[in-house]
Scaffold this motif. Structure first.
Motif, PDB file in Angstrom:
ATOM      1  N   ARG A  33       0.796  -1.222   0.000  1.00  0.00           N
ATOM      2  CA  ARG A  33       0.000   0.000   0.000  1.00  0.00           C
ATOM      3  C   ARG A  33       0.831   1.275   0.000  1.00  0.00           C
ATOM      4  O   ARG A  33       0.410   2.297  -0.518  1.00  0.00           O
ATOM      5  N   ALA A  34       2.018   1.215   0.572  1.00  0.00           N
ATOM      6  CA  ALA A  34       2.770   2.453   0.727  1.00  0.00           C
ATOM      7  C   ALA A  34       3.650   2.774  -0.475  1.00  0.00           C
ATOM      8  O   ALA A  34       3.969   3.930  -0.714  1.00  0.00           O
ATOM      9  N   ASP A  57      -1.084   5.588  -5.664  1.00  0.00           N
ATOM     10  CA  ASP A  57      -1.450   5.477  -4.251  1.00  0.00           C
ATOM     11  C   ASP A  57      -2.322   4.239  -4.061  1.00  0.00           C
ATOM     12  O   ASP A  57      -3.465   4.206  -4.482  1.00  0.00           O
ATOM     13  N   LEU A  58      -1.767   3.242  -3.417  1.00  0.00           N
ATOM     14  CA  LEU A  58      -2.492   1.973  -3.266  1.00  0.00           C
ATOM     15  C   LEU A  58      -3.074   1.796  -1.873  1.00  0.00           C
ATOM     16  O   LEU A  58      -3.412   0.679  -1.479  1.00  0.00           O
ATOM     17  N   SER A  59      -3.185   2.873  -1.095  1.00  0.00           N
ATOM     18  CA  SER A  59      -3.849   2.694   0.188  1.00  0.00           C
ATOM     19  C   SER A  59      -5.297   2.313  -0.106  1.00  0.00           C
ATOM     20  O   SER A  59      -5.933   2.893  -0.973  1.00  0.00           O
ATOM     21  N   ARG A  77      -6.430   4.173  -4.607  1.00  0.00           N
ATOM     22  CA  ARG A  77      -7.126   5.244  -3.911  1.00  0.00           C
ATOM     23  C   ARG A  77      -7.132   6.542  -4.722  1.00  0.00           C
ATOM     24  O   ARG A  77      -8.081   7.327  -4.677  1.00  0.00           O
TER      25      ARG A  77
ATOM     26  N   GLN B  32      -0.989   5.624   8.331  1.00  0.00           N
ATOM     27  CA  GLN B  32      -1.578   4.313   8.077  1.00  0.00           C
ATOM     28  C   GLN B  32      -2.988   4.171   8.649  1.00  0.00           C
ATOM     29  O   GLN B  32      -3.890   3.721   7.970  1.00  0.00           O
ATOM     30  N   GLY B  35      -5.070   7.188   7.912  1.00  0.00           N
ATOM     31  CA  GLY B  35      -5.126   7.061   6.457  1.00  0.00           C
ATOM     32  C   GLY B  35      -6.159   6.069   5.963  1.00  0.00           C
ATOM     33  O   GLY B  35      -6.575   6.128   4.821  1.00  0.00           O
ATOM     34  N   MET B  40      -4.013   7.673   2.663  1.00  0.00           N
ATOM     35  CA  MET B  40      -2.620   7.667   3.120  1.00  0.00           C
ATOM     36  C   MET B  40      -1.924   8.977   2.778  1.00  0.00           C
ATOM     37  O   MET B  40      -1.038   9.431   3.482  1.00  0.00           O
ATOM     38  N   THR B  41      -2.375   9.615   1.692  1.00  0.00           N
ATOM     39  CA  THR B  41      -1.821  10.917   1.333  1.00  0.00           C
ATOM     40  C   THR B  41      -2.586  12.030   2.056  1.00  0.00           C
ATOM     41  O   THR B  41      -2.312  13.202   1.844  1.00  0.00           O
ATOM     42  N   ARG B 104      11.297   5.538   5.176  1.00  0.00           N
ATOM     43  CA  ARG B 104      11.190   4.172   4.681  1.00  0.00           C
ATOM     44  C   ARG B 104      12.549   3.588   4.378  1.00  0.00           C
ATOM     45  O   ARG B 104      13.461   4.276   4.124  1.00  0.00           O
TER      46      ARG B 104
END
Lengths: 387, 104
Positions: A33-34, A57-59, A77, B32, B35, B40-41, B104
């Motif tokens: 997801r990130a 964006d795969l959240s 998303r 997370q 989000g 998430m953004t 990350r």
């Protein structure tokens, strides 16, 4: 020089798309997801075999499969819709179809892929071959008011059922003519948050967030309208904070009963799948997120919202009791059964790990590292209604 | 990340008292877990956008109260069982400036 020749040879071979002959029935993918990647996996070897980036964006991303189970359609998303070839391990096509999306579905005949959108609220239908836009149905529930769409499910008759979060309705759009969908509307209740269709494609259920209960529509007799089931199951006693919206996707009909997450409460609700009356409840460790039945219906696997998201519990559908409590890792987001359910794959986001369990012994069969894994999707979904 | 936050006490806090380890955990939690509704953004999803454009004009105290006590009638829960008042204050000030990415 030799290196260059080998390089050229590689390009040449790749150009011919020399893919070894194989089926796709044991393949699948994991959303990272990130990082905007998907990891492609093999459920026979229990290993990843490729990783593809550039999916945005795969959240909260999800995937559906073409009916030949070769292609995955991934809904991001950010509104990205990406078609991935599982055999060649590459992106075939990618379109930005909206500003903010929440998943999608594929039609009974496999020709239409539909995305459900928050912004602008509504659904959009695409040709599954080319991803060319065929039609859209804006979720305008009152003049000038658009709703976020949730709980999109493919249902028989090349139709799609979905719910409107602000609109409080269930809509069913018939795509018999893919460019001219015909939509019917049914009342649902306050703030539907997700939906599911029963494995036979007959009943569409929309879980309600704004009130206790679930809206039910019999798609075999839609003229009878929707009704509410499991009303006043208890959230009204004291509005409990809900730390993550439960998800209804996944077959949660097993052993003649529907197993559904209670909103806010640490309970799984059981309803008779013939009468839709409550027949019991199972106390569980936290607020349920996914309540998923194994393919044979013998087990229900449940994961939880934060702060109990390190746990997974297993309910035996014969006794209605929790028979196993597992700690797969930090932040368990999703679970997926292998096609016939001998194993279940569990994603632990904050451990960057996917763990595989034997559903008979509950022993770990394996696992591997994946960057912030969330949804796990196997190609067996290609042949299932509502997946 | 522990402790029951009391809003009045917050007004007496001299400065942000969130340690580096906790900051990492808070960044992860916002990106997370917040989000999962807000994206998430943080551009919004089922929940509203949490971008500086959306939040910079809003009063800090009401944003902190929203985090700790939720917003009745919406899906926003109160997080006081998981976040202290200083955690919430730290989150609000960073959301208003543009929230850090996870390392990350």
């Amino acid at each position: 020089m030799l290196t260059r020749l080998v390089g050229l040879l590689f390009v040449f071979l790749a150009g011919c798309a020399q893919v070894p002959l194989r089926g796709t029935g044991d393949l699948g993918l994991i959303i990272e997801r990130a990082s905007g990647h998907v990891t492609l996996v093999n459920t026979s070897s229990r290993q990843p075999y490729a990783r593809i980036g550039g999916l945005g964006d795969l959240s909260h991303a999800s995937a559906v499969f073409s009916r030949d189970a070769r292609y995955a359609f991934i809904f991001g998303r950010d509104g990205g819709l990406t078609k991935v070839d599982l055999l060649e391990a590459r992106i075939v096509k990618r379109v930005m179809q909206s500003g903010n999306a929440i998943g999608g579905s594929i039609s009974q005949d496999g020709r239409i892929v539909v995305a459900q959108n928050y912004t602008p609220g509504g659904i959009k239908a695409f040709d599954s071959e080319t991803l060319e836009l065929l039609a859209e149905v804006p979720a305008e529930y009152a003049p000038g008011s658009f709703s976020k769409v949730v709980g999109l499910a493919d249902v028989p008759g090349n139709q799609f059922a979905y719910a409107l979060f602000e609109g409080g309705e269930i809509w069913v759009s018939d795509f018999t003519d893919p460019k001219r969908p015909v939509t019917k509307r049914y009342p649902a209740g306050l703030q539907p948050y997700d939906g599911l269709v029963t494995p036979d494609g007959r009943h569409y259920l929309a879980g309600l967030f704004g009130e206790d209960g679930i809206a039910l529509l019999d798609l075999w007799q839609p003229e009878k309208g929707s009704r509410k089931i499991l009303e006043k199951y208890g959230r009204g006693e004291e509005k409990l904070p809900v730390f993550k919206m439960p998800h209804l996707r996944g077959w949660s009909v097993a052993a003649g009963r529907a197993w559904l997450p209670a909103v806010g409460r640490h309970e799984v609700l059981i309803a008779d799948a013939a009468t839709w009356k409550e027949t019991g409840r199972v106390a569980v460790k936290g607020q349920p997120v996914f309540v998923m039945a194994s393919p044979d219906g013998r087990q229900i696997w449940v994961n939880f919202a934060i702060p109990d998201n390190g746990w997974v519990q297993v309910i035996d559908t014969l006794t209605g009791k929790v028979v196993q409590t597992l700690q797969p890792g930090k932040a368990v987001l999703h679970m997926e059964f292998t096609p016939r359910g001998e194993a279940v794959w569990v994603s632990a986001r904050d451990d960057n790990r996917v763990v595989i369990y034997d559903t008979k012994t509950f022993q770990t069969l394996g696992g591997f590292d994946v960057d912030a894994p969330s949804g796990i999707f196997f190609t067996s979904r290609a042949a299932r209604i509502g997946f | 990340m522990r402790g029951l936050g009391l809003l009045p006490a917050l007004l007496m806090l001299p400065a942000l008292v969130v340690h580096a380890d906790d900051q990492t955990a808070l960044i992860r939690m916002v990106r997370q877990d917040c989000g999962s509704c807000h994206g998430m953004t943080l551009k919004g999803g089922l929940g509203t956008p949490l971008t500086p454009q959306a939040l910079s004009e809003k009063p800090v105290e009401s944003l902190i109260a929203t985090i700790l006590y939720g917003r009745p009638g919406t899906a926003m829960p109160g997080w006081k069982s998981m976040l202290s008042a200083s955690d919430a204050q730290w989150i609000v000030s960073h959301l208003q400036e543009g929230f850090p990415e996870e390392r990350r």
